[in-house]
Design an enzyme around this catalytic site. Structure first.
Site, PDB file in Angstrom:
ATOM      1  N   ILE A 101       0.834  -1.206   0.000  1.00  0.00           N
ATOM      2  CA  ILE A 101       0.000   0.000   0.000  1.00  0.00           C
ATOM      3  C   ILE A 101       0.866   1.252   0.000  1.00  0.00           C
ATOM      4  CG2 ILE A 101      -1.837   1.273   1.176  1.00  0.00           C
ATOM      5  CD1 ILE A 101      -2.766  -1.345   2.429  1.00  0.00           C
TER       6      ILE A 101
ATOM      7  N   TYR B 181      -0.963 -10.501  15.851  1.00  0.00           N
ATOM      8  CA  TYR B 181      -1.009  -9.450  14.831  1.00  0.00           C
ATOM      9  C   TYR B 181      -2.089  -8.425  15.172  1.00  0.00           C
ATOM     10  CZ  TYR B 181      -2.078  -6.949  10.549  1.00  0.00           C
ATOM     11  OH  TYR B 181      -2.335  -5.953   9.641  1.00  0.00           O
TER      12      TYR B 181
END
Length: 330
Positions: A16, A147
Site C-alpha cells: 500500500i 497481529y
C-alpha cells in the site's frame, strides 16, 4: 507560486505504501519515503522518477536524525509486519514493529516540533475478531492473535498521542486490501498473493475450509484515495472502517483466478465473514469505492508476473507454516 504539500510515507516500498507514494505524487505532493526493505521491495518504487520523491532506506527506530529540520505536513504510517499467521511465532517482533515503532514515530513528531496537519495510521479490522457480521466502528474489540493485538495497540498509541500531545490524527481500519505489488515474502500470508503464485505454477488454489467464508476486498487505489481524503479532511481523533462494503466468498475470488482448487483444513481464530460498514467514512470523507473485485482481479492478472518469484505454497508447506496457529488458536 503555491508551495507543495509535504508527506512522509512509512513503509513506502511495501504494497500500500508504494501506491500511496504514486497517488500523492500525482497530487503534486513532495513525498519522503522511508522503508528498511525487510519486507518492502525497492522494485515497488523503482519506477518513480519524480524529483519530488525522496527515498531513505531507514528503520523507524533508527530515524532520529531523519526528522531534524524537516518540514512535514502529513504522515501516512504503513510500516510494520503485515501477515497474520507468522505473528503466532513472533509476537514480540510484531509488538516492536507495529506498536513500539508507532509510538517512537509519534514521539519524533513531538521532539522535533513538527507541526503536522494529520497523522494517518493504517490500522487493521482484525481488532474485531470473530464478528461474522457487517461491522461498524462501535463494534466490540475482540483480539484473537498477536497481529491483531500489535495493530490495535498501535492505534491506541495514535489516539493517545493525538489527545495528549495534540497531534491531529485518524486511524483507518483496513479490511482486505489487494492489488498489484501485494506482498510476496517468504511467510504465508494474504490469500490473493498465494493464489496468484499457485496459478503461475499450475498448482490448485488452496481453499481454506469449504471456501464459503466471505471477505471484504478493497482495491489498493481505493485504499489510497480514502487515506488521502482522511488526511485533508478536518476530522481528528477519529476511527474509520475501510472496505468495499460488500463481502465476497473465497470461492468466488478463486473462480476469478483459476478453476483448479483443493480444500485444506479450516483455521481457528478467523471469522466466517468480514464486511465493513462504510457509512461513516463515506459520509464524513465523501469517499466511496470505485473498483469491484472482478475488475480489480483483472488488473492484478495483467501483472501476474510480479508474483513469479514468490514462494509457492503447497498443501504440505501451508500445514507446516500454520502448525503453531492451529496449536494455539483452538
Amino acid at each position: 507560486m503555491k508551495k507543495s504539500k509535504i508527506a512522509l510515507v512509512t513503509g513506502c516500498a511495501g504494497f500500500i505504501g508504494s501506491h500511496m507514494c504514486d497517488y500523492l505524487l500525482k497530487k503534486n505532493f513532495t513525498v519522503y519515503g522511508i522503508d528498511n526493505l525487510s519486507s518492502g521491495k525497492f522494485k515497488n518504487i523503482k519506477h518513480i522518477k519524480s524529483k519530488n520523491f525522496k527515498f531513505s532506506k531507514l528503520d523507524i527506530k533508527n530515524s532520529k536524525f531523519f526528522f531534524k529540520r524537516k518540514k512535514i505536513d502529513y504522515i501516512f504510517h504503513f510500516a510494520g509486519n503485515g501477515e497474520l499467521i507468522p505473528s503466532i511465532d513472533n509476537p514480540i517482533k510484531y509488538l516492536k514493529n507495529n506498536t513500539i515503532n508507532t509510538a517512537y514515530l509519534l514521539d519524533q513528531v513531538i521532539k522535533n516540533k513538527i507541526r503536522l496537519k494529520k497523522f494517518v495510521y493504517a490500522a487493521s479490522s482484525t481488532c474485531y475478531g470473530i464478528n461474522n457480521s457487517k461491522t461498524n466502528e462501535k463494534a466490540k474489540i475482540s483480539i484473537e492473535h498477536p497481529y491483531a493485538l500489535s495493530k490495535y495497540l498501535g492505534e491506541l498509541c495514535v489516539m493517545h498521542w493525538a489527545k495528549i500531545y495534540n497531534i491531529p490524527s485518524v486511524s483507518i481500519r483496513i479490511f482486505n486490501a489487494y492489488g498489484t505489488r501485494s506482498r510476496t515474502s517468504n511467510v504465508y500470508g494474504a490469500v490473493i498473493g498465494v493464489f496468484l503464485r499457485q496459478k503461475i505454477s499450475n498448482y490448485p488454489l488452496t481453499i481454506v475450509g469449504d471456501g464459503t467464508q466471505k471477505r471484504d476486498f478493497l482495491y489498493v487505489t481505493d485504499v489510497c484515495d480514502a487515506f488521502y481524503k482522511a488526511a485533508i479532511n478536518k476530522s481528528n481523533i477519529e476511527i474509520f472502517n475501510l472496505g468495499f462494503g460488500k463481502s465476497k466468498s473465497v470461492n468466488y475470488l478463486a473462480s476469478l483466478i483459476n478453476d483448479k482448487k483443493i480444500n485444506i483444513p479450516w483455521r481457528p481464530g478467523e471469522p466466517k465473514k468480514t464486511e465493513a460498514d462504510i457509512n461513516k467514512i463515506s459520509n464524513i470523507l465523501k469517499w466511496k469505492p470505485t473498483i469491484d473485485l472482478k475488475e480489480g482481479i483483472n488488473l492484478v492478472l495483467k501483472n501476474i508476473n510480479y508474483w513469479k518469484k514468490a514462494p509457492l505454497w503447497t498443501r504440505k508447506s501451508i500445514k507446516n507454516a500454520t502448525q503453531n496457529w492451529q496449536k494455539y488458536l483452538k
